[in-house]
Design a protein around this motif. Structure first.
Motif, PDB file in Angstrom:
ATOM      1  N   SER A 178       0.826  -1.286   0.026  1.00  0.00           N
ATOM      2  CA  SER A 178      -0.074  -0.083  -0.217  1.00  0.00           C
ATOM      3  C   SER A 178       0.872   1.361   0.048  1.00  0.00           C
ATOM      4  CB  SER A 178      -0.879   0.046   1.233  1.00  0.00           C
ATOM      5  OG  SER A 178      -0.139   0.203   2.417  1.00  0.00           O
ATOM      6  N   LYS A 179       2.066   1.381   0.783  1.00  0.00           N
ATOM      7  CA  LYS A 179       3.066   2.191   0.732  1.00  0.00           C
ATOM      8  C   LYS A 179       3.537   2.489  -0.583  1.00  0.00           C
ATOM      9  CE  LYS A 179       4.026   1.365   5.610  1.00  0.00           C
ATOM     10  NZ  LYS A 179       5.168   0.962   6.631  1.00  0.00           N
ATOM     11  N   ILE A 180       3.872   1.668  -1.276  1.00  0.00           N
ATOM     12  CA  ILE A 180       4.625   1.740  -2.567  1.00  0.00           C
ATOM     13  C   ILE A 180       3.509   2.315  -3.587  1.00  0.00           C
ATOM     14  CG2 ILE A 180       5.500   0.818  -4.652  1.00  0.00           C
ATOM     15  CD1 ILE A 180       6.784  -1.298  -2.553  1.00  0.00           C
ATOM     16  N   THR A 181       2.301   1.592  -3.566  1.00  0.00           N
ATOM     17  CA  THR A 181       1.384   1.921  -4.309  1.00  0.00           C
ATOM     18  C   THR A 181       0.891   3.465  -4.176  1.00  0.00           C
ATOM     19  OG1 THR A 181       0.222  -0.177  -4.552  1.00  0.00           O
ATOM     20  CG2 THR A 181      -1.338   1.497  -5.386  1.00  0.00           C
ATOM     21  N   ALA A 182       0.710   4.018  -2.940  1.00  0.00           N
ATOM     22  CA  ALA A 182       0.362   5.285  -2.612  1.00  0.00           C
ATOM     23  C   ALA A 182       1.208   6.429  -3.281  1.00  0.00           C
ATOM     24  CB  ALA A 182       0.024   5.456  -1.053  1.00  0.00           C
ATOM     25  N   VAL A 183       2.485   5.994  -2.713  1.00  0.00           N
ATOM     26  CA  VAL A 183       3.643   6.951  -3.705  1.00  0.00           C
ATOM     27  C   VAL A 183       3.733   7.165  -4.748  1.00  0.00           C
ATOM     28  CG1 VAL A 183       6.052   7.399  -3.751  1.00  0.00           C
ATOM     29  CG2 VAL A 183       5.080   6.632  -1.279  1.00  0.00           C
ATOM     30  N   LEU A 184       3.588   5.921  -5.486  1.00  0.00           N
ATOM     31  CA  LEU A 184       3.708   5.782  -7.161  1.00  0.00           C
ATOM     32  C   LEU A 184       2.406   6.496  -7.559  1.00  0.00           C
ATOM     33  CD1 LEU A 184       5.289   2.609  -7.777  1.00  0.00           C
ATOM     34  CD2 LEU A 184       6.435   4.710  -7.656  1.00  0.00           C
ATOM     35  N   THR A 185       1.271   6.254  -6.960  1.00  0.00           N
ATOM     36  CA  THR A 185       0.011   7.163  -7.629  1.00  0.00           C
ATOM     37  C   THR A 185       0.055   8.436  -7.513  1.00  0.00           C
ATOM     38  OG1 THR A 185      -1.197   5.089  -6.824  1.00  0.00           O
ATOM     39  CG2 THR A 185      -2.465   6.934  -7.340  1.00  0.00           C
ATOM     40  N   LYS A 186       0.696   9.172  -6.295  1.00  0.00           N
ATOM     41  CA  LYS A 186       0.875  10.603  -6.101  1.00  0.00           C
ATOM     42  C   LYS A 186       1.596  11.080  -7.234  1.00  0.00           C
ATOM     43  CE  LYS A 186       2.463  13.652  -2.583  1.00  0.00           C
ATOM     44  NZ  LYS A 186       2.917  13.797  -1.201  1.00  0.00           N
ATOM     45  N   LEU A 187       2.511  10.303  -7.555  1.00  0.00           N
ATOM     46  CA  LEU A 187       3.784  10.516  -8.536  1.00  0.00           C
ATOM     47  C   LEU A 187       3.097  10.459  -9.939  1.00  0.00           C
ATOM     48  CD1 LEU A 187       6.958  11.119  -8.718  1.00  0.00           C
ATOM     49  CD2 LEU A 187       7.074   8.783  -9.494  1.00  0.00           C
ATOM     50  N   PHE A 188       2.432   9.450 -10.529  1.00  0.00           N
ATOM     51  CA  PHE A 188       1.776   9.476 -11.781  1.00  0.00           C
ATOM     52  C   PHE A 188       0.436  10.036 -12.021  1.00  0.00           C
ATOM     53  CE2 PHE A 188       3.830   4.838 -11.693  1.00  0.00           C
ATOM     54  CZ  PHE A 188       5.156   5.342 -11.802  1.00  0.00           C
TER      55      PHE A 188
END
Length: 427
Positions: free
Chosen positions: A17-27
């Motif tokens: 969930s942490k990786i997904t949240a950070v990358l979604t914020k980026l993309f």
């Protein structure tokens, strides 16, 4: 020594969930599936690599490094990303362009909070909000979500796909709402966390581990709100207090086979005193200001339920709190619980007419309550109500509990008949 096969499921739950949240914020949220795919691919590579080479010295750092590299590769080689997304992310440094993927603790926490506000958007139904929260914020698999909702993978996939499409159309972004809107948007977030916790605490799923995990994830996300200055409001702390009090009795509520144990029959030695103390702390902190939310009242009710003494004072206090709660927000569940408290405080004779006014004809809990109220008052009517409850109940656990109540009444009636028969013979 722990192996990769043992560690990966735990890390998937905590780090996906942490990786997904950070990358979604980026993309951007419109590319949330790409973020999910990169996070999933990272764990697939971990399963392959760690199985051959063994665990790295720092498994979490290894996962973050792989996720960063995969994200950078995607940004460089996918045409849509390289043409439209990457230019907005690049920072000039000594004439070179470098993409910064920030997996620092602060950005991870901020990204998860912002994801929470994005997912808990009023544009999508509550069921979809819970499903997306379980998938993106809690790292639950589609199979686990299907189990929690007593559904199948295909239905859950469709539900999540429709919810994501709706959020894309609404152009939802991963960001904190404006200061003036936080309180309004926070209501939806708290409702979702409340429902997520209840999905575990009152779940019809027989998967006891899953049920507990749902509750713990709701508490973890609530704690993120408490620890953030912008969202650390009294009602947020009140909801966390409510969760702590309920969770403190989790181990005492069910048998190993998943069968529910009635409140009066619970082994109080299994109640978690540490969680009760945590609940008291957050309830005291929630007393700041003048607002009394439904979470304050429900937390106070749950606090009284952690009092092991079965006294009239206890049930009178619970009754008064339910009276106030129903004025703020009526719900059938609260009305039923209030009637049970009335019976405990003032007796069944007073509670029966109040219960019959509710007329919740499609609710098995309503007929279960009537069965309880009529027991030893008029056992024939009690059994009739319990048989109706049995027909309406859906879960195996509820059906078993109701059947035992019927058997207990019949057994009591038979014992009384035998006693009368013995008395007549002796006379």
């Amino acid at each position: 020594m722990q192996t990769g096969k043992e560690l990966i499921p735990h890390l998937f739950r905590t780090e996906y969930s942490k990786i997904t949240a950070v990358l979604t914020k980026l993309f951007g949220f419109e590319h949330v599936e790409v973020a999910e795919d990169i996070a999933s691919d990272t764990f697939l590579l971990a399963a392959e690599t760690w199985g051959i080479k063994g665990l790295p010295d720092n498994p979490v750092a290894w996962l973050y490094a792989v996720a960063k590299n995969r994200a950078k590769d995607y940004l460089k080689h996918d045409k849509i990303f390289s043409d439209k997304v990457t230019p907005g992310l690049q920072n000039a440094h000594n004439g070179l362009y470098e993409i910064n993927i920030d997996l620092s603790p602060k950005n991870i926490t901020d990204s998860q909070l912002q994801m929470m506000f994005a997912i808990c958007h009023p544009a999508i139904p509550a069921e979809a909000q819970i499903g997306l929260s379980l998938r993106i914020l809690c790292g639950f698999s589609i199979e686990e979500i299907a189990d929690a909702f007593l559904s199948n993978k295909e239905t859950i996939n469709k539900r999540l796909f429709r919810a994501k499409e709706k959020l894309r159309k609404e152009k939802v972004k991963l960001e904190f709402p404006a200061p003036g809107e936080i309180d309004k948007r926070l209501e939806t977030v708290l409702t979702t966390l409340y429902l997520l916790f209840n999905e575990g605490y009152y779940s019809v799923s027989q998967n006891t581990t899953l049920r507990k995990d749902l509750c713990l994830e709701a508490m973890r996300l609530n704690l993120l709100l408490v620890e953030n200055e912008q969202t650390n409001m009294p009602k947020v702390k009140a909801l966390l207090a409510l969760m702590c009090f309920h969770a403190s009795r989790f181990e005492a509520r069910t048998k190993q086979n998943g069968e529910l144990i009635a409140y009066n029959d619970q082994d109080t030695a299994l109640w978690d005193d540490e969680l009760i103390q945590q609940g008291k702390l957050y309830l005291n902190l929630a007393a700041e200001g003048t607002e009394i939310s439904k979470y304050h009242l429900e937390a106070a009710i749950a606090h009284w339920h952690t009092d092991k003494a079965d006294t009239t004072e206890k049930w009178q206090n619970i009754l008064q709190l339910y009276n106030r709660l129903l004025l703020i927000e009526y719900s059938p569940a609260a009305a039923l619980n209030r009637t049970y408290a009335l019976a405990k405080a003032d007796g069944k004779a007073i509670a029966i007419p109040e219960a019959e006014k509710l007329k919740l004809e499609k609710n098995h809990l309503y007929f279960s309550l009537l069965g309880y109220l009529y027991t030893d008052v008029d056992n024939e009517i009690a059994i009739s109500h319990l048989k109706t409850a049995l027909k309406l109940a859906k879960s195996k656990s509820d059906k078993t509990t109701i059947q035992k109540s019927i058997f207990k009444i019949l057994q009591g009636s038979n014992n009384r008949k035998n006693l009368r028969s013995n008395y007549v013979r002796k006379a």
